[in-house]
Design a protein around this motif. Structure first.
Motif, short mmCIF file in Angstrom:
data_model
loop_
_atom_site.label_atom_id
_atom_site.label_comp_id
_atom_site.label_asym_id
_atom_site.label_seq_id
_atom_site.Cartn_x
_atom_site.Cartn_y
_atom_site.Cartn_z
N ILE A 17 0.84 -1.20 0.00
CA ILE A 17 0.00 0.00 0.00
C ILE A 17 0.87 1.24 0.00
CG2 ILE A 17 -1.84 1.25 1.19
CD1 ILE A 17 -2.72 -1.38 2.44
N ASN A 65 -4.61 3.39 -4.32
CA ASN A 65 -4.31 2.02 -3.91
C ASN A 65 -5.18 1.01 -4.65
OD1 ASN A 65 -3.08 -0.02 -2.10
ND2 ASN A 65 -5.14 -0.15 -1.25
N ASN A 119 1.97 1.80 -3.37
CA ASN A 119 0.88 2.20 -4.26
C ASN A 119 0.51 3.68 -4.12
OD1 ASN A 119 0.66 -0.42 -5.22
ND2 ASN A 119 -1.07 -0.94 -3.89
#
Length: 232
Positions: free
Chosen positions: A173, A190, A176
């Motif tokens: 995450i 995300n 991302n």
């Protein structure tokens, strides 16, 4: 005190369990399983029914809610589901207790194939699960769905110490969201990145999408309104 689940089910009618109580069953023949002609349209129509009931429940404390769709609907019979399944959509989403795809999309058993983990990341096991749903169960629609107020994304944005396992969980995450400081933006980035990872790491999914056998969409569920918005 929150709205009692029993009252919410009894009075919103269009939601999954209440819908099942007034629907007609479909028996075990494969061609007779509940599979809509347009899965994305059916998914979003179900969310509209849920969101209407969700918003009413937020405004009313008495059990006076009414179904958004009073018409009977199809559901797969327990006899059919005991031996087979033919879901028409796959959903990769967060394990947050407030984000239940069967409720969010007003579906009944056998309609959705759901993969959940904190932060809806496309880790190896999630990819394998989606591959199974697409290649074996032939689900024609895949949605990656983030949600407002995501705790995993919030943790990835922060600097608080985490356990080793949690740190491994949110590492993708962090990559991302690339240092985003806005939670809403980070949730969307995300989810989009997870969808991209599915295609990059799975030839099965990429080929299915390229051939037209699979439609991939990305959505975001807003907890306050109950609405799922498509962002890709």
């Amino acid at each position: 005190m929150g709205i009692q689940r029993r009252h919410f089910l009894q009075t919103t009618g269009g939601l999954a369990l209440a819908a099942l109580m007034r629907a007609w069953p479909v028996e075990a023949a494969e061609k007779d399983f509940c599979v809509p002609d347009n899965p994305l349209q059916a998914l979003m129509a179900g969310n509209r029914r849920f969101a209407e009931a969700w918003q009413r429940a937020d405004q009313e404390t008495k059990t006076t809610l009414r179904a958004a769709d009073p018409d009977p609907r199809c559901f797969n019979s327990p006899r059919a589901l005991a031996t087979s399944q033919h879901p028409w959509a796959t959903v990769l989403t967060c394990s947050d207790s407030r984000v239940s795809p069967s409720w969010v999309f007003d579906t009944t058993p056998g309609e959705l194939f759901v993969i959940r983990n904190a932060g809806n990341t496309a880790f190896t096991e999630a990819i394998a699960s989606v591959e199974y749903s697409v290649s074996i169960l032939k689900t024609p629609l895949l949605m990656v769905m983030g949600h407002s107020g995501c705790g995993a994304v919030t943790a990835a944005m922060g600097t608080d110490p985490l356990t080793p396992s949690l740190d491994r969980l949110i590492q993708p995450i962090r990559e991302n969201i690339s240092g985003s400081s806005d939670l809403e933006e980070a949730v969307k980035r995300n989810a989009l990145a997870s969808a991209s990872t599915l295609m990059q790491r799975s030839a099965v999914l990429a080929d299915a999408k390229a051939s037209g056998a699979l439609k991939l969409v990305v959505g975001c569920f807003q907890l306050s309104s109950g609405v799922v918005t498509l962002i890709e």
